[in-house]
Scaffold this motif. Structure first.
Motif, PDB file in Angstrom:
ATOM      1  N   THR A  76       0.857  -1.186   0.000  1.00  7.20           N
ATOM      2  CA  THR A  76       0.000   0.000   0.000  1.00  7.20           C
ATOM      3  C   THR A  76       0.895   1.238   0.000  1.00  7.20           C
ATOM      4  O   THR A  76       1.905   1.272   0.706  1.00  7.20           O
ATOM      5  N   TYR A  78       0.971   5.500   0.431  1.00  5.85           N
ATOM      6  CA  TYR A  78       0.255   6.598   1.076  1.00  5.85           C
ATOM      7  C   TYR A  78       0.842   7.941   0.658  1.00  5.85           C
ATOM      8  O   TYR A  78       1.968   8.033   0.176  1.00  5.85           O
ATOM      9  N   LEU A  86      -2.260  10.534   7.059  1.00  4.37           N
ATOM     10  CA  LEU A  86      -2.035   9.590   5.969  1.00  4.37           C
ATOM     11  C   LEU A  86      -3.321   9.379   5.183  1.00  4.37           C
ATOM     12  O   LEU A  86      -4.408   9.282   5.747  1.00  4.37           O
ATOM     13  N   ALA A  88      -4.707   7.372   1.276  1.00  4.32           N
ATOM     14  CA  ALA A  88      -4.361   6.485   0.164  1.00  4.32           C
ATOM     15  C   ALA A  88      -3.783   7.314  -0.984  1.00  4.32           C
ATOM     16  O   ALA A  88      -4.197   8.458  -1.206  1.00  4.32           O
ATOM     17  N   GLY A 112      -4.878   2.769  -2.419  1.00  4.29           N
ATOM     18  CA  GLY A 112      -3.417   2.834  -2.388  1.00  4.29           C
ATOM     19  C   GLY A 112      -2.768   1.470  -2.529  1.00  4.29           C
ATOM     20  O   GLY A 112      -1.554   1.356  -2.519  1.00  4.29           O
ATOM     21  N   ASN A 161       4.202   8.335  10.653  1.00  6.14           N
ATOM     22  CA  ASN A 161       3.982   7.464   9.501  1.00  6.14           C
ATOM     23  C   ASN A 161       4.233   5.992   9.805  1.00  6.14           C
ATOM     24  O   ASN A 161       4.289   5.176   8.898  1.00  6.14           O
TER      25      ASN A 161
END
Length: 187
Positions: A76, A78, A86, A88, A112, A161
């Protein structure tokens, strides 16, 4: 009673061991991948290409997990939204370079998520190099096809993150880092 030679006894014991391993060691109860599966949060909605963003895709989409299709690599991507949270990153080109020479790419979807099916890259050879949008990963991927095995989502003990002692943080691209080949605007 028929006498049994040492070589024959070894063969019989070896065969019995293989049967034992087949019966107990290879029956889908491997504790390491099973623990990862057991730790996944409950499924939200119906499984689709948009489900479980940020989770280790190959835990389920593999020989062990048995979800179809099986993946060679998946993850995925981001971006940060206007509030710094965060979000997608759709329409991002993720290119994977295999150590034997070939490369493949996948485009991120609305969640994402991206993936390359195992049957479309059966001869994938590790280590790998990866580029997501305009960002190249600084290190190599040694053997794991689930990006989320290293690039973990944030948690209460790992804000931001997701970076921390056990994570490199999520795969993060710049807002607008899309590719026309993936349905996005100019990079």
């Amino acid at each position: 009673m028929v006498p049994v030679s040492h070589g024959r006894r070894f063969a019989v014991l070896s065969f019995a061991f293989v049967l034992g391993v087949g019966a107990f060691g290879c029956n889908g109860n491997d504790p390491v991948p099973q623990e990862v599966l057991d730790d996944l949060p409950a499924e939200q909605g119906s499984p689709s290409a948009l489900h479980r963003p940020g989770q280790p895709c190959l835990s389920c989409h593999s020989t062990y997990g048995a979800a179809a299709p099986a993946f060679a690599i998946a993850g995925t991507v981001y971006k940060e939204n206007a509030m710094g949270a965060l979000a997608a990153a759709p329409n991002v080109k993720v290119e994977i370079f295999d150590s034997a020479g070939p490369s493949r790419f996948a485009c991120t979807n609305a969640a994402g998520n991206f993936y390359i099916e195992k049957d479309k890259w059966a001869d994938l050879t590790f280590p790998l190099k990866v580029r997501a949008g305009q960002r190249s990963m600084n290190s190599i991927i040694g053997r794991e096809g689930s990006c989320a095995s290293c690039h973990k989502l944030p948690s209460d003990d790992r804000p931001g993150n997701g970076a921390g002692h056990d994570s490199a943080g999520v795969v993060l691209v710049d807002d607008g880092d899309t590719d026309p080949i993936c349905g996005g605007g100019a990079p």
